[in-house]
Design an enzyme around this catalytic site. Sequence first.
Site, PDB file in Angstrom:
ATOM      1  N   HIS A  75     -13.225   2.901   2.184  1.00  0.00           N
ATOM      2  CA  HIS A  75     -12.343   3.956   1.711  1.00  0.00           C
ATOM      3  C   HIS A  75     -13.165   5.061   1.054  1.00  0.00           C
ATOM      4  CE1 HIS A  75      -9.184   0.711   1.961  1.00  0.00           C
ATOM      5  NE2 HIS A  75      -8.550   1.728   2.505  1.00  0.00           N
ATOM      6  N   LYS A 105       2.451  -3.612   6.410  1.00  0.00           N
ATOM      7  CA  LYS A 105       2.801  -3.678   4.986  1.00  0.00           C
ATOM      8  C   LYS A 105       4.305  -3.506   4.769  1.00  0.00           C
ATOM      9  CE  LYS A 105      -1.118  -4.585   3.095  1.00  0.00           C
ATOM     10  NZ  LYS A 105      -1.306  -5.861   2.374  1.00  0.00           N
ATOM     11  N   SER A 114       0.842  -1.191   0.000  1.00  0.00           N
ATOM     12  CA  SER A 114       0.000   0.000   0.000  1.00  0.00           C
ATOM     13  C   SER A 114       0.879   1.243   0.000  1.00  0.00           C
ATOM     14  CB  SER A 114      -0.903   0.002   1.234  1.00  0.00           C
ATOM     15  OG  SER A 114      -1.510   1.267   1.404  1.00  0.00           O
ATOM     16  N   SER A 115       0.379   2.316  -0.565  1.00  0.00           N
ATOM     17  CA  SER A 115       1.130   3.567  -0.594  1.00  0.00           C
ATOM     18  C   SER A 115       1.276   4.180   0.792  1.00  0.00           C
ATOM     19  CB  SER A 115       0.447   4.575  -1.526  1.00  0.00           C
ATOM     20  OG  SER A 115      -0.859   4.886  -1.059  1.00  0.00           O
ATOM     21  N   CYS A 116       0.518   3.692   1.775  1.00  0.00           N
ATOM     22  CA  CYS A 116       0.608   4.244   3.127  1.00  0.00           C
ATOM     23  C   CYS A 116       1.910   3.868   3.814  1.00  0.00           C
ATOM     24  CB  CYS A 116      -0.579   3.803   3.967  1.00  0.00           C
ATOM     25  SG  CYS A 116      -0.550   2.059   4.423  1.00  0.00           S
ATOM     26  N   TYR A 149      -1.409  -0.432  10.214  1.00  0.00           N
ATOM     27  CA  TYR A 149      -1.553  -1.099   8.916  1.00  0.00           C
ATOM     28  C   TYR A 149      -0.303  -0.890   8.074  1.00  0.00           C
ATOM     29  CZ  TYR A 149      -3.445  -2.030   4.220  1.00  0.00           C
ATOM     30  OH  TYR A 149      -3.653  -2.504   2.948  1.00  0.00           O
TER      31      TYR A 149
END
Length: 324
Positions: free
Chosen positions: A182, A143, A110-112, A139
Amino acid sequence: MPRELNQTVFVAGHRGMVGSAIVRRLQALGYRSVLCAGREELDLLDQQAVHAYFSKNRIDQVYLAAAKVGGIQANNTYPADFIYENLTIQANVIQAAHLSNVQKLLFLGSSCIYPKQAKQPMQENALLTGLLEPTNEPYAIAKIAGIKLCESYNRQHGRDYRSVMPTNLYGPHDNYHPENSHVIPALLRRFHEAVQASQGEVVIWGSGNPMREFLHVDDMAAASVHVMELDQNTYQANTQPMLSHINVGTGEDCTIRELAQTIAKVTGFKGQLSFDASKPDGAPRKLMDVSRLRALGWQATIGLEEGLSDAYQWFVEHWLEARK
């Protein structure tokens, strides 16, 4: 690299938005043995069950798309669930793949993973250079651990485990829960219900100023298969031993206000848009640098309005299922 259509490919998380898109993509390309297992057949949180499943099936490739996901509110409410379940799923699947001598695996992150204040657009080398966005830190840490798991098995055991980091995804089979979804599915549902009820106003969380990048899940699936099918030398030439993940996105972003206006157009909402600045915005901007993926021969093809129209059509067609 020639496409190995006779290999057995296991897609973990095939009922989710990303996993189901990967299954559709693989089947469309002619893969003959796409292996899937629902939770009633295989609980990915159960290490012994995962190892037994890999031992039973002769798996050649793995797409690790299974994850516990959710929006800002879900991440804030269930941080322990998000970090524990994602860490456990990743560790179980990657270790089982290794023990069963599966050489190729693709982990979807994920880009997070990038710092809240990362320079925009975010390059792969921004990883671990600053503090994460607090609202989804558990989260994100899970990742990041998944990326490092893949890197570590490559370094220690010579595996070919790759990682792709998608931007914000949307499309068929998204989660439309009114509280735990989301931004795109949440807004599609909210606007749809406003149209159905002839409401004159839709309230959107936050100021509307944060900028976000959105990628249709079918593009994500196409990118995932593209990266998995790359020759190992080609892939490694565009990565580094300790920086093996690749960003996946469109390379373009918009404000949440602009997104809401486009969704209003797609759903036919004619009323007023209001923004509740008392709600959290999250990171001010999240745009991926996708130059590495483009250098590897892939770029997105589905525009935002086109993709939103497709997602909305799926939502309307699956209203009874999606609104739960």
